[in-house]
Enzyme design. Structure first.
Site, short mmCIF file in Angstrom:
data_model
loop_
_atom_site.label_atom_id
_atom_site.label_comp_id
_atom_site.label_asym_id
_atom_site.label_seq_id
_atom_site.Cartn_x
_atom_site.Cartn_y
_atom_site.Cartn_z
N ASN A 10 -74.05 18.39 68.53
CA ASN A 10 -73.23 19.59 68.75
C ASN A 10 -74.20 20.74 69.03
O ASN A 10 -74.91 21.18 68.14
CB ASN A 10 -72.40 19.85 67.48
CG ASN A 10 -71.68 21.19 67.52
OD1 ASN A 10 -71.56 21.82 68.57
ND2 ASN A 10 -71.20 21.62 66.35
N TRP A 11 -74.20 21.16 70.28
CA TRP A 11 -75.15 22.22 70.66
C TRP A 11 -74.66 23.62 70.29
O TRP A 11 -75.39 24.60 70.49
CB TRP A 11 -75.42 22.16 72.17
CG TRP A 11 -76.34 21.04 72.58
CD1 TRP A 11 -76.96 20.15 71.76
CD2 TRP A 11 -76.73 20.70 73.92
NE1 TRP A 11 -77.74 19.27 72.51
CE2 TRP A 11 -77.61 19.59 73.84
CE3 TRP A 11 -76.43 21.23 75.19
CZ2 TRP A 11 -78.18 19.00 74.97
CZ3 TRP A 11 -77.00 20.64 76.31
CH2 TRP A 11 -77.86 19.54 76.20
N LYS A 12 -73.43 23.74 69.87
CA LYS A 12 -72.87 25.05 69.51
C LYS A 12 -73.07 26.03 70.68
O LYS A 12 -72.94 25.61 71.83
CB LYS A 12 -73.49 25.54 68.20
CG LYS A 12 -73.40 24.45 67.13
CD LYS A 12 -73.74 24.90 65.73
CE LYS A 12 -73.58 23.72 64.78
NZ LYS A 12 -73.70 24.09 63.38
N HIS A 98 -64.04 21.93 63.97
CA HIS A 98 -65.37 22.17 63.38
C HIS A 98 -65.28 23.30 62.36
O HIS A 98 -64.49 24.24 62.53
CB HIS A 98 -66.37 22.52 64.48
CG HIS A 98 -67.78 22.56 63.97
ND1 HIS A 98 -68.31 23.67 63.37
CD2 HIS A 98 -68.73 21.61 63.92
CE1 HIS A 98 -69.55 23.41 62.98
NE2 HIS A 98 -69.83 22.15 63.31
N GLU A 100 -67.06 25.79 61.84
CA GLU A 100 -67.27 27.14 62.39
C GLU A 100 -66.01 27.66 63.07
O GLU A 100 -65.75 28.87 63.09
CB GLU A 100 -68.48 27.14 63.34
CG GLU A 100 -69.78 27.09 62.54
CD GLU A 100 -70.93 26.37 63.22
OE1 GLU A 100 -70.92 26.23 64.45
OE2 GLU A 100 -71.85 25.95 62.49
N GLU A 173 -68.31 16.83 57.30
CA GLU A 173 -69.41 17.79 57.31
C GLU A 173 -69.21 18.77 56.16
O GLU A 173 -68.47 19.76 56.30
CB GLU A 173 -69.42 18.56 58.63
CG GLU A 173 -69.64 17.69 59.85
CD GLU A 173 -70.19 18.50 61.02
OE1 GLU A 173 -71.29 18.19 61.47
OE2 GLU A 173 -69.54 19.46 61.44
N GLY A 179 -76.39 23.61 58.83
CA GLY A 179 -77.37 24.63 59.22
C GLY A 179 -78.16 25.21 58.06
O GLY A 179 -78.83 26.22 58.21
N SER A 218 -77.12 19.16 58.47
CA SER A 218 -78.58 19.07 58.34
C SER A 218 -79.13 17.65 58.50
O SER A 218 -80.06 17.26 57.80
CB SER A 218 -79.03 19.69 57.02
OG SER A 218 -78.72 21.08 57.00
N GLY A 239 -76.28 19.04 64.53
CA GLY A 239 -76.35 20.36 65.14
C GLY A 239 -77.78 20.69 65.55
O GLY A 239 -78.28 20.25 66.58
N GLY A 240 -78.48 21.43 64.70
CA GLY A 240 -79.83 21.93 65.00
C GLY A 240 -80.78 20.89 65.60
O GLY A 240 -81.42 21.14 66.62
P1 PGA Z 1 -76.54 21.11 61.52
O1 PGA Z 1 -75.05 21.29 62.13
O2 PGA Z 1 -76.97 19.70 61.86
O3 PGA Z 1 -77.36 22.15 62.20
O4 PGA Z 1 -76.43 21.29 60.05
C1 PGA Z 1 -74.11 20.26 62.06
C2 PGA Z 1 -72.81 20.69 62.69
O5 PGA Z 1 -72.43 21.86 62.55
O6 PGA Z 1 -72.13 19.88 63.34
#
Ligand code: PGA
Length: 254
Positions: A10-12, A98, A100, A173, A179, A218, A239-240
């Protein structure tokens, strides 16, 4: 149980189209296996959903998807994305619900469920996110939250019929792990996944047993292998660490 393995990124709100093409060019040089048995998916920003990026992703065996779709396919909904148009453009995946979206954009179980219904009806593959916040876990309300969020998902699945070729799965998640660098331990991930699996089975029977459950929060090149070795962890949502081809190619091969 042989469930579909899904390794997703997930590149956000990161990376534009030309950076995305460069990313896949670099990744292509790092991957040994270009036609994997597991599914590889990246959810880039919507403006990366175009031919040049898709062609580059294909060289890595990666499919692309949208980070969200609206429950209506057209109309007066400024700022939303149509799942129907997404399909017409040749993209078949969407991420939904998600944390967010839930935290910053008012997504609720109810609106997420409406999106899920539309996505399934359109034949899209879906990664549907759930997960408790820190205060909910610390307040002993984790199971209650997971039951509520899983129910929003299963209620839709009871009234829609995904095609045999369609993948509709859940990503667990925990919000406190997203993050933050604080990954759930493999045991914590397995415990939550087993709990979600039990909810799915009691609501959906055999289909609940077959649903892939991804862990997210993470995930790194260092911890992905151990997380993926848990019996109820059928994939990861990253994500990251999915922003760096070097790290994500290790995760794809773990
Ligand atoms: P993260 O994000 O790997 O940076 O913790 C995961 C996500 O939000 O899908």
């Amino acid at each position: 149980m042989n469930r579909t393995k899904i390794l997703a990124g997930n590149w956000k709100l990161n990376l534009g189209p030309s950076e995305a093409v460069q990313y896949f060019e670099q990744m292509s040089g790092l991957l040994k296996e270009k036609s994997p048995t597991s599914k590889r998916v990246i959810f880039p920003v919507a403006y990366c959903l175009q031919d040049s990026v898709q062609r580059a992703a294909k060289t890595c065996g990666v499919e692309l998807g949208a980070q969200n779709i609206h429950w209506e396919t057209k109309g007066a909904f400024t700022g939303e994305l149509s799942g129907q148009t997404l399909r017409e453009m040749g993209f078949s995946w969407t991420l939904l619900a998600h944390s967010e979206r839930r935290q910053f954009f008012g997504e609720t179980d109810e609106t997420a469920a409406r999106r899920l219904k539309t996505a399934i009806t359109l034949g899209l593959n879906v990664v549907y996110c759930i997960g408790e916040r820190l205060e909910e876990r610390e307040g002993g309300r984790m199971n209650e939250v997971l039951i509520r969020q899983t129910k929003a998902y299963t209620e839709v699945l009871k009234t829609t019929q995904p095609q045999a070729s369609q993948t509709v799965c859940i990503a667990y998640e925990p919000v406190w792990a997203i993050g933050t660098g604080k990954t759930a331990t493999p045991a914590q991930a397995e415990e939550a996944h087993a709990f979600i699996r039990a909810q799915l089975k009691s609501a959906l029977g055999a289909a609940g047993e077959k649903t892939s459950l991804l862990y997210g929060g993470s995930v790194t090149a260092q911890n992905s292998k151990e997380l993926l070795s848990q019996p109820n962890v059928d994939g990861v949502l990253v994500g990251g660490a999915s922003l760096k081809p070097t790290d994500f190619s290790i995760i794809l091969q773990s």
